[in-house]
Design an enzyme around this catalytic site. Structure first.
Site, mmCIF file in Angstrom:
data_model
loop_
_atom_site.group_PDB
_atom_site.id
_atom_site.type_symbol
_atom_site.label_atom_id
_atom_site.label_comp_id
_atom_site.label_asym_id
_atom_site.label_seq_id
_atom_site.Cartn_x
_atom_site.Cartn_y
_atom_site.Cartn_z
ATOM 1 N N CYS A 21 -5.430 -2.599 3.076
ATOM 2 C CA CYS A 21 -5.198 -2.456 4.518
ATOM 3 C C CYS A 21 -6.439 -2.768 5.341
ATOM 4 O O CYS A 21 -6.877 -3.907 5.420
ATOM 5 C CB CYS A 21 -4.661 -1.051 4.815
ATOM 6 S SG CYS A 21 -3.839 -0.937 6.429
ATOM 7 N N GLU B 42 0.826 -1.212 0.000
ATOM 8 C CA GLU B 42 0.000 0.000 0.000
ATOM 9 C C GLU B 42 0.858 1.260 0.000
ATOM 10 O O GLU B 42 1.848 1.348 0.729
ATOM 11 C CB GLU B 42 -0.904 -0.008 1.241
ATOM 12 C CG GLU B 42 -1.751 1.242 1.408
ATOM 13 C CD GLU B 42 -2.415 1.320 2.765
ATOM 14 O OE1 GLU B 42 -3.373 2.115 2.892
ATOM 15 O OE2 GLU B 42 -1.995 0.599 3.691
ATOM 16 N N LYS C 269 -9.556 2.113 -2.985
ATOM 17 C CA LYS C 269 -10.041 1.745 -1.656
ATOM 18 C C LYS C 269 -11.412 2.364 -1.415
ATOM 19 O O LYS C 269 -11.620 3.559 -1.607
ATOM 20 C CB LYS C 269 -9.050 2.229 -0.591
ATOM 21 C CG LYS C 269 -9.369 1.756 0.815
ATOM 22 C CD LYS C 269 -8.283 2.188 1.794
ATOM 23 C CE LYS C 269 -8.551 1.639 3.194
ATOM 24 N NZ LYS C 269 -7.506 2.067 4.153
#
Length: 512
Positions: free
Chosen positions: A368, A259, A318
């Protein structure tokens, strides 16, 4: 009452050792059995609330104190304010077990099985609400402590993490009520515990998904770039060279960088940089997935994954952002006057994004914190054959965050029946099999690559079909039965007595 509250806090502290990195999974049962025992010794919802809150506060302070590292060391928040922020956050999280405990004390009636089911149902609904309210914080849901070798792990493909937690709470409270407190006949309670154990053993033999396609060789890269240095402009050239070198040195069918491994917007990268990464990936006969920030035509900034190489370039943005880290909730703009968090005004990605088609597999990417939400990850099924998480936990230093996050990934693999690949900046970079076992992991805070063949899978687990609905329905039924039973029965905690002396004998904790 003070003594009981202290014991409740100690019981909550015990629960931390059920999770990674310790993984003494039986302590999850011990902790909730102790909590049940303490709740049975008091009268009144107010006392139950206080006991549940003490349990929760101790559990969360011990389990998520690593948030302090992000606020103080890397966010620049002064020590007293960072400590206060963590205390307030844990105090808020403790409200969920507190309300569950208060309702249990208020409605407990009848035989041990009825009371245990009520406790388990309330506990499950409280954890599910915590995982949803204000975008949710399901970290340390008690079911996560039951990854293999726990016998309850085999229920994860059917009921998910909340269902596993409900069974844990049911067994723990049954043990407390039947073996410890002798609430009614014990035979039924022990029979239920045996049935849960046998069912778990049998479910462990079931393969819910099957291999799909040819195995692919993956190289999961751990860059190990210090968070305090990552955003310094004078070091940017070093980080770009480090990422390019690691990707080139570890060619594979699928190479993954973590990430935000490139700490700037993609449209500000040096000319030809992405083309170079793509050429190196194609030269190795594969594709590269890397974490980078993307910007759309309206100026929205996305925490994203970008693929380059042999396959057409694809992106994932995301969609479940972290409040206070990736966006500011309403009325909390003042928070950013106290901390320094780069790229903290991001835009959510679309809710339904197709898996990436890479190396003959269909790879569902999540970034994440997103892998805490199983109900969201199953949106990519049944199309996806592999799950891929890219993370940067360098924000939390050398703490429980890394092993706890890997344990969460293991639960997601069980729920989906898919391998979960993890590429992280500082740890834990790993490959998790569909049965929740870890086939390979890099030591944290080292630079390198985990290069292993991985088999994709297809098919649907029951959890992938139902999501959390099955566990929540069971929890509602358990709570409904407990509440209805409480209204129909004379309260066992307040029977009619002939004298005050008899009442004192019935309630030895009354003085508290």
């Amino acid at each position: 009452m003070v003594r009981i509250v202290v014991l409740a806090a100690l019981a909550g502290g015990v629960s931390v050792f059920a999770f990674a990195p310790f993984e003494y999974f039986l302590l999850g049962q011990v902790s909730l059995a102790l909590l049940t025992r303490l709740l049975r010794g008091v009268r009144g919802a107010r006392a139950g609330f206080l006991i549940g809150w003490a349990w929760g506060f101790a559990s969360f302070v011990g389990g998520v104190s690593w948030l302090y590292v992000a606020l103080n060391r890397y966010g620049g928040m002064p020590v007293p304010l960072a400590g206060l922020a963590i205390a307030l956050f844990c105090a808020y999280l403790a409200l969920f077990p507190a309300v569950a405990a208060a309702l249990f004390v208020h409605f407990r009636r009848g035989a041990a099985l009825r009371q245990a089911a009520l406790f388990a149902g309330l506990w499950t609904l409280g954890e599910a609400l915590r995982g949803w309210l204000f975008t949710g914080f399901p970290w340390l849901a008690i079911g996560y402590s039951q990854t293999p070798p726990s016998p309850l792990a085999s229920f994860a493909p059917v009921l998910g993490v909340y269902g596993v937690g409900m069974l844990l709470a049911l067994v723990a409270s049954l043990v407390a009520l039947t073996a410890w407190m002798k609430v009614g006949p014990s035979a039924t309670g022990w029979a239920v515990i045996v049935v849960v154990g046998v069912a778990g053993h049998q479910l462990g033999k079931v393969s819910w998904t099957v291999p799909a396609g040819e195995p692919v060789v993956v190289a999961l890269i751990q860059t190990n770039i210090e968070q305090g240095l990552k955003w310094r402009p004078e070091r940017l050239a070093d980080w770009l060279q480090t990422n390019a070198r690691l990707a080139r040195e570890h060619a594979a069918d699928l190479v993954v960088l973590p990430e935000t491994t490139l700490p700037l917007l993609a449209d500000r990268l040096p000319a030809g940089y992405l083309d170079e990464l793509a050429r190196d990936a194609r030269a190795g006969g594969g594709d590269l997935v890397l974490g980078v920030f993307l910007r759309d035509a309206q100026g929205g900034i996305y925490n994203a994954a970008l693929s380059v190489g042999a396959s057409p370039s694809q992106t994932y943005a995301k969609r479940h952002l972290v409040p206070f880290g990736e966006y500011s909730p309403p009325l909390f703009g003042w928070f950013y006057d106290l901390v320094d968090i780069p790229m903290s005004d991001q835009t959510r990605g679309a809710p339904d994004q197709a898996p990436m088609k890479l190396g003959g597999q269909r790879v569902a990417v999540n970034v994440c914190y997103e892998d805490l939400f199983g109900r969201e990850l199953i949106r990519s099924l049944p199309e996806a054959s592999l799950m891929l998480n890219i993370s940067n936990l360098a924000w939390y230093g050398d703490s429980f965050a890394q092993p706890q996050h890997l344990q969460i990934a293991r639960m997601r693999a069980l729920e989906t029946g898919r391998p979960m690949l993890r590429s992280t900046n500082t740890g834990m970079t790993a490959v998790v099999r569909p049965d929740g076992s870890v086939s390979g992991v890099l030591p944290p805070f080292t630079q390198g690559a985990l290069r292993v063949p991985v088999q994709g899978y297809e098919g649907l687990t029951p959890y992938a079909r139902w999501g959390d609905r099955a566990a929540l329905l069971l929890a509602l039924v358990a709570v409904g039965a407990g509440v209805v039973g409480a209204r129909r029965r004379q309260p066992v905690d307040a029977p009619k007595m002939a004298s005050g002396q008899a009442a004192q004998q019935q309630f030895p904790c009354k003085r508290d």
